[in-house]
Design a protein around this motif. Sequence first.
Motif, PDB file in Angstrom:
ATOM      1  N   GLY A  27       0.596   8.101  -0.252  1.00  0.00           N
ATOM      2  CA  GLY A  27      -0.078   7.599  -1.436  1.00  0.00           C
ATOM      3  C   GLY A  27      -0.780   6.273  -1.280  1.00  0.00           C
ATOM      4  N   GLU A  28      -1.277   5.995  -0.094  1.00  0.00           N
ATOM      5  CA  GLU A  28      -2.032   4.768   0.124  1.00  0.00           C
ATOM      6  C   GLU A  28      -3.328   5.077   0.864  1.00  0.00           C
ATOM      7  N   ARG A  29      -4.286   4.192   0.714  1.00  0.00           N
ATOM      8  CA  ARG A  29      -5.479   4.173   1.553  1.00  0.00           C
ATOM      9  C   ARG A  29      -5.284   2.969   2.452  1.00  0.00           C
ATOM     10  N   ALA A  30      -5.406   3.177   3.770  1.00  0.00           N
ATOM     11  CA  ALA A  30      -5.032   2.118   4.698  1.00  0.00           C
ATOM     12  C   ALA A  30      -5.831   2.195   5.988  1.00  0.00           C
ATOM     13  N   PHE A  31      -5.760   1.089   6.744  1.00  0.00           N
ATOM     14  CA  PHE A  31      -6.325   1.040   8.096  1.00  0.00           C
ATOM     15  C   PHE A  31      -5.425   0.173   8.962  1.00  0.00           C
ATOM     16  N   LEU A  32      -5.658   0.238  10.273  1.00  0.00           N
ATOM     17  CA  LEU A  32      -4.859  -0.515  11.227  1.00  0.00           C
ATOM     18  C   LEU A  32      -5.734  -1.458  12.043  1.00  0.00           C
ATOM     19  N   ALA A  33      -5.255  -2.670  12.228  1.00  0.00           N
ATOM     20  CA  ALA A  33      -5.908  -3.661  13.086  1.00  0.00           C
ATOM     21  C   ALA A  33      -4.842  -4.188  14.047  1.00  0.00           C
ATOM     22  N   VAL A  34      -5.198  -5.171  14.860  1.00  0.00           N
ATOM     23  CA  VAL A  34      -4.235  -5.728  15.810  1.00  0.00           C
ATOM     24  C   VAL A  34      -4.425  -7.241  15.891  1.00  0.00           C
ATOM     25  N   ASP A  35      -3.311  -7.968  16.061  1.00  0.00           N
ATOM     26  CA  ASP A  35      -3.380  -9.428  16.187  1.00  0.00           C
ATOM     27  C   ASP A  35      -3.444  -9.808  17.675  1.00  0.00           C
ATOM     28  N   PRO A  36      -3.540 -11.096  18.009  1.00  0.00           N
ATOM     29  CA  PRO A  36      -3.665 -11.505  19.416  1.00  0.00           C
ATOM     30  C   PRO A  36      -2.467 -11.141  20.297  1.00  0.00           C
ATOM     31  N   ASN A  37      -1.343 -10.813  19.687  1.00  0.00           N
ATOM     32  CA  ASN A  37      -0.134 -10.466  20.444  1.00  0.00           C
ATOM     33  C   ASN A  37       0.038  -8.969  20.632  1.00  0.00           C
ATOM     34  N   GLY A  38      -0.861  -8.185  20.070  1.00  0.00           N
ATOM     35  CA  GLY A  38      -0.720  -6.737  20.126  1.00  0.00           C
ATOM     36  C   GLY A  38       0.105  -6.180  18.978  1.00  0.00           C
ATOM     37  N   ILE A  39       0.430  -7.015  17.984  1.00  0.00           N
ATOM     38  CA  ILE A  39       1.149  -6.543  16.805  1.00  0.00           C
ATOM     39  C   ILE A  39       0.184  -5.728  15.956  1.00  0.00           C
ATOM     40  N   THR A  40       0.583  -4.536  15.572  1.00  0.00           N
ATOM     41  CA  THR A  40      -0.238  -3.706  14.701  1.00  0.00           C
ATOM     42  C   THR A  40      -0.159  -4.253  13.277  1.00  0.00           C
ATOM     43  N   LEU A  41      -1.310  -4.351  12.638  1.00  0.00           N
ATOM     44  CA  LEU A  41      -1.397  -4.830  11.261  1.00  0.00           C
ATOM     45  C   LEU A  41      -1.871  -3.680  10.390  1.00  0.00           C
ATOM     46  N   TYR A  42      -1.050  -3.318   9.427  1.00  0.00           N
ATOM     47  CA  TYR A  42      -1.336  -2.222   8.496  1.00  0.00           C
ATOM     48  C   TYR A  42      -1.800  -2.847   7.196  1.00  0.00           C
ATOM     49  N   PHE A  43      -2.988  -2.479   6.738  1.00  0.00           N
ATOM     50  CA  PHE A  43      -3.522  -2.968   5.473  1.00  0.00           C
ATOM     51  C   PHE A  43      -3.725  -1.773   4.561  1.00  0.00           C
ATOM     52  N   GLY A  44      -3.101  -1.795   3.386  1.00  0.00           N
ATOM     53  CA  GLY A  44      -3.234  -0.655   2.503  1.00  0.00           C
ATOM     54  C   GLY A  44      -3.184  -1.028   1.035  1.00  0.00           C
ATOM     55  N   HIS A  45      -3.735  -0.135   0.242  1.00  0.00           N
ATOM     56  CA  HIS A  45      -3.587  -0.246  -1.210  1.00  0.00           C
ATOM     57  C   HIS A  45      -3.128   1.109  -1.744  1.00  0.00           C
ATOM     58  N   ARG A  46      -2.357   1.057  -2.805  1.00  0.00           N
ATOM     59  CA  ARG A  46      -1.799   2.270  -3.399  1.00  0.00           C
ATOM     60  C   ARG A  46      -2.883   3.068  -4.108  1.00  0.00           C
ATOM     61  N   LEU A  47      -2.753   4.381  -4.037  1.00  0.00           N
ATOM     62  CA  LEU A  47      -3.632   5.286  -4.759  1.00  0.00           C
ATOM     63  C   LEU A  47      -2.838   5.790  -5.963  1.00  0.00           C
ATOM     64  N   PRO A  48      -3.116   5.285  -7.155  1.00  0.00           N
ATOM     65  CA  PRO A  48      -2.294   5.598  -8.328  1.00  0.00           C
ATOM     66  C   PRO A  48      -2.058   7.085  -8.546  1.00  0.00           C
ATOM     67  N   ALA A  49      -3.068   7.914  -8.424  1.00  0.00           N
ATOM     68  CA  ALA A  49      -2.886   9.347  -8.653  1.00  0.00           C
ATOM     69  C   ALA A  49      -1.903   9.938  -7.652  1.00  0.00           C
ATOM     70  N   LYS A  50      -1.962   9.513  -6.406  1.00  0.00           N
ATOM     71  CA  LYS A  50      -1.056  10.028  -5.378  1.00  0.00           C
ATOM     72  C   LYS A  50       0.370   9.579  -5.649  1.00  0.00           C
ATOM     73  N   VAL A  51       0.546   8.308  -5.997  1.00  0.00           N
ATOM     74  CA  VAL A  51       1.881   7.782  -6.258  1.00  0.00           C
ATOM     75  C   VAL A  51       2.501   8.510  -7.439  1.00  0.00           C
ATOM     76  N   GLU A  52       1.721   8.729  -8.503  1.00  0.00           N
ATOM     77  CA  GLU A  52       2.222   9.453  -9.679  1.00  0.00           C
ATOM     78  C   GLU A  52       2.585  10.880  -9.312  1.00  0.00           C
ATOM     79  N   SER A  53       1.777  11.541  -8.472  1.00  0.00           N
ATOM     80  CA  SER A  53       2.055  12.920  -8.050  1.00  0.00           C
ATOM     81  C   SER A  53       3.341  12.991  -7.240  1.00  0.00           C
TER      82      SER A  53
END
Length: 130
Positions: free
Chosen positions: A99-125
Amino acid sequence: MNDAITPLFCTARLEDTKAFYREHLGMRLAVELPGYAELQRGEGGPLLAFMAPEVGKFEPASGKGLIYCFQVDDADAEHARLAAAGVEILEGPGEKPWGERAFLAVDPNGITLYFGHRLPAKVESLAAAK
């Protein structure tokens, strides 16, 4: 008892890491000591701590397998902003089954960064399916 938990990542790239989180993610230095920094998201928000290996006599960690998750207002806008700034993107925006729309990036250490926002219709479903 204080119940705060602060992830502490040991990195040989402390200066690059501080610059990345400040410049690209708008985090502020909450604590800065020689070889150690705590960065905070917002006032009173969560902390991420980073330490140079020589300070604690620890081996530098690899970012492999570690994911820091950031809730944002608009994953597409955040993706466009970070990509334009030259941040390495691992995976473009897409809808996730949880139930989110998201993408992945990476920091200088190789840590994966997940950025997302909730999709209200999906969360309710998902809630209704329980």
